[in-house]
Design an enzyme around this catalytic site. Sequence first.
Site, PDB file in Angstrom:
ATOM      1  N   GLU A  96       0.927  -0.824  -0.070  1.00 24.15           N
ATOM      2  CA  GLU A  96       0.587   0.012  -0.223  1.00 24.15           C
ATOM      3  C   GLU A  96       1.128   1.346  -0.169  1.00 24.15           C
ATOM      4  O   GLU A  96       1.840   0.823   0.956  1.00 24.15           O
ATOM      5  CB  GLU A  96      -1.110  -0.210   1.134  1.00 24.15           C
ATOM      6  N   ASP A  97       0.375   2.645  -0.376  1.00 24.78           N
ATOM      7  CA  ASP A  97       1.418   3.420  -0.540  1.00 24.78           C
ATOM      8  C   ASP A  97       0.998   4.112   0.480  1.00 24.78           C
ATOM      9  O   ASP A  97       2.289   4.867   1.231  1.00 24.78           O
ATOM     10  CB  ASP A  97       1.052   4.628  -1.893  1.00 24.78           C
ATOM     11  N   ASP A 100      -3.574   5.706   6.745  1.00 21.57           N
ATOM     12  CA  ASP A 100      -3.329   6.290   7.231  1.00 21.57           C
ATOM     13  C   ASP A 100      -4.516   6.717   8.569  1.00 21.57           C
ATOM     14  O   ASP A 100      -4.525   5.942   9.478  1.00 21.57           O
ATOM     15  CB  ASP A 100      -4.105   7.752   6.118  1.00 21.57           C
ATOM     16  N   THR A 101      -5.711   6.612   8.516  1.00 29.10           N
ATOM     17  CA  THR A 101      -6.784   6.765   9.834  1.00 29.10           C
ATOM     18  C   THR A 101      -6.681   5.669   9.556  1.00 29.10           C
ATOM     19  O   THR A 101      -7.165   4.405  10.827  1.00 29.10           O
ATOM     20  CB  THR A 101      -8.031   7.203   9.513  1.00 29.10           C
ATOM     21  N   ASP A 156      -1.721  11.234  -4.953  1.00 30.47           N
ATOM     22  CA  ASP A 156      -2.113  12.490  -6.457  1.00 30.47           C
ATOM     23  C   ASP A 156      -3.079  12.613  -5.577  1.00 30.47           C
ATOM     24  O   ASP A 156      -3.286  13.292  -4.203  1.00 30.47           O
ATOM     25  CB  ASP A 156      -2.648  11.156  -7.054  1.00 30.47           C
TER      26      ASP A 156
END
Length: 172
Positions: A96-97, A100-101, A156
């Site tokens: 995965e890039d 986050d949450t 992006d």
Amino acid sequence: MYENFKELISKEALDKRIAELAEQIDKDYQGKELTIICVMRGAVFFTVELTLKMKTKLKYEFITISSYEGTDSTGEVTLRTDLRDSIEGKDVLIVEDIVDTGKSMKYLLEHLWAKNPRTMKVCALVNRIGRREVEVPVDYVGFDAPNNYVVGFGFDIDNNYRNLPYVAYLEG
């Protein structure tokens, strides 16, 4: 065009850290076959760079989910494209890039564990622990990052700026 971007992770730092991750994953999966699940579209650059540096026998799978519109999370995860082949009984690495949450990763883990892999780990280029709302395992971490919105190297804004060869953040 890039006047509001400030470099966060240079191309050289990316190359060095990705090589280190590849070496660690090769060590952990020595003698095994690994199914890499690339989370599209953001992780494609990372997945390619990582796996080109690996020596482990690999198979590739791709999955597409979405939870962002522009720079804002919608709060809901949508599965857009599922895996093509079975991962039952296989060793799996989700690439995965960013985590986050944690909501998207939690969704992915639940979805993929239901497909009965033998093992499953997570590799994230960027871990943004400061925004974590749901605890999820991240077994391999490229970089910890601040809460700024990042672009480049796959990240992006509305599908733009993915092709920057470094990771930048939006200033202001």
